[in-house]
Design an enzyme around this catalytic site. Structure first.
Site, short mmCIF file in Angstrom:
data_model
loop_
_atom_site.label_atom_id
_atom_site.label_comp_id
_atom_site.label_asym_id
_atom_site.label_seq_id
_atom_site.Cartn_x
_atom_site.Cartn_y
_atom_site.Cartn_z
N TYR A 143 0.82 -1.21 0.00
CA TYR A 143 0.00 0.00 0.00
C TYR A 143 0.86 1.26 0.00
O TYR A 143 0.43 2.31 -0.47
CB TYR A 143 -0.90 0.04 1.24
N LYS A 192 3.47 -15.32 2.28
CA LYS A 192 3.63 -16.05 1.02
C LYS A 192 5.14 -16.31 0.87
O LYS A 192 5.80 -15.86 -0.07
CB LYS A 192 3.06 -15.21 -0.13
N ASP A 224 -2.69 -18.26 0.43
CA ASP A 224 -3.69 -18.96 -0.38
C ASP A 224 -4.33 -20.08 0.44
O ASP A 224 -5.55 -20.26 0.45
CB ASP A 224 -3.09 -19.49 -1.69
N ASP A 248 -6.19 -7.12 4.40
CA ASP A 248 -7.34 -6.48 3.76
C ASP A 248 -8.24 -7.56 3.16
O ASP A 248 -9.46 -7.57 3.36
CB ASP A 248 -6.84 -5.53 2.66
N ASP A 252 -12.09 -9.27 4.76
CA ASP A 252 -13.38 -9.29 4.05
C ASP A 252 -13.93 -10.71 4.01
O ASP A 252 -15.13 -10.94 4.20
CB ASP A 252 -13.21 -8.78 2.60
#
Ligand code: IPM
Ligand code: MG
Length: 358
Positions: A143, A192, A224, A248, A252
């Protein structure tokens, strides 16, 4: 009794409706617990672009820095979608997080018992309850990394960079371990590491910080796999710590498991008591102004504010209990259920106030 100062950043879309509802609830709970709060409004997002020419006016930063806490609604809307990126409403949100040094974003995904049927996950997977805390890094990573446009093999291209420094990882890891200590002492770090250099560093630093918390059982998971495990077996998680972008996305996902994105609160902290509190959902321009938005995530964010920034845990408990109770008698359209009255945003706020005031 000292007066606490709370800045309201209503923002765009449904932001004003949900913040008004939460502000009403804060006033009710303050009356009951004799808390003296002074509210002040400041501009952020699209409305700030319209009225002050930029998504995060300096005046807003100054007000927030001088406050005990900030309650934010949401930013963004179709109207500002085609502005250059430095004028996008979202820049205001990222800017205030950075300006206040809010490196830790707590996003609890909790199922309220009456909402179990709103979760798309089968009953036998959810069991009696679900209570996951996502600790998202908030002021670093992709970001805020180097970004821009350039040419690649003669073709226009664009890039963003994921970069984390050791101290940035250490402080978010410590925050997550501290919360794990207060909960079930289980922490899962999501990265990751099989592909990204930044994740390799992330994992090695988290492992080192773990030595300070021998009681916490630390696990590591690729993002993942974590996205898949959240749906397959969410109960294996208690506290999750992860980077800005992975957090983020996973929050959700977790919100939907918990029934509705309209229910998830968040606290953004910088290590001292000051914090910014906001629902994890966006400005929902499609339903703005219709008084049908769900204010409960914002109301629950206000509860987190009372707990973490204003040192009023009993008032926070009252709000959380009232939210759990109101779900038995009223629902906004996003969580509507046959046999339970459907109400709008304003009425939902009033009902929570009434339960608090008895
Ligand atoms: C959130 C939002 C923001 C983010 C957007 C609006 C910039 O999705 O708070 O989760 O990506 O952090
Ligand atoms: Mg998001």
């Amino acid at each position: 009794m000292s007066v606490k100062k709370v800045v309201l950043l209503k923002g765009d879309g449904i932001g004003p409706e949900i913040v008004n509802a939460a502000c009403g609830v804060m006033k009710a709970v303050s009356k009951k617990h004799n808390i003296d709060i002074e509210f002040e409004e400041a501009l952020i997002g699209g409305i700030a672009v319209d009225e002050a020419g930029e998504p995060l006016p300096q005046k807003t930063i100054d007000s927030c820095k001088a406050a005990d806490a900030v309650l934010l609604g949401a930013v963004g809307g179709y109207k500002w979608d085609s502005l250059p990126s430095n004028l996008r409403p979202e820049r205001g949100l990222l800017g205030i997080r950075k300006a206040l040094g809010l490196f830790a974003n707590l996003r609890p995904a909790k199922i309220f018992a009456p909402l179990k049927s709103a979760s798309p996950i089968k009953d036998e997977i959810i069991g009696d309850s679900l209570d996951i805390l996502i600790v998202r890094e908030l002021t670093g990573g992709i970001y805020f990394g180097d970004k821009g446009q350039r040419e690649v093999n003669g073709a226009p291209a664009a890039f963003d960079t994921e970069c984390y420094s050791v101290p940035e990882i250490e402080r978010i890891a410590r925050m997550a371990f501290e919360f794990a200590m207060k909960r079930s002492k289980r922490l899962c770090s999501v990265d990751k590491e099989n592909v990204l250099e930044s994740s390799k560093l992330w994992r090695s630093v988290v492992k080192r910080v773990a030595e300070e918390y021998p009681e916490v059982e630390l696990t590591h998971m690729y993002v993942d796999n974590a996205a898949m495990q959240l749906v397959r077996n969410p109960k294996q998680f208690d506290v999750i710590v992860t980077s800005n972008m992975f957090g983020d996305i996973l929050s959700d996902e977790a919100s939907q498991i918990a029934g509705s994105i309209g229910m998830l609160a968040s606290a953004s902290l910088n290590g001292d008591a000051r914090g910014l509190y906001e629902p994890i959902h966006g400005s929902a321009p499609d339903i703005a102004g219709k008084d049908i938005a769900n204010p409960l995530a914002t109301i629950l964010s206000a509860a987190m504010m009372l707990r973490f920034s204003l040192d009023e845990p009993a008032a926070a408990d009252d709000i959380e209990k009232a939210v759990a109770d109101v779900l038995n008698v009223a629902r906004t359209p996003d969580i509507a259920e046959d046999g339970i009255k459907t109400v709008g945003c304003t009425e939902m706020g009033r009902l929570v106030e009434n339960i608090i005031l008895g």
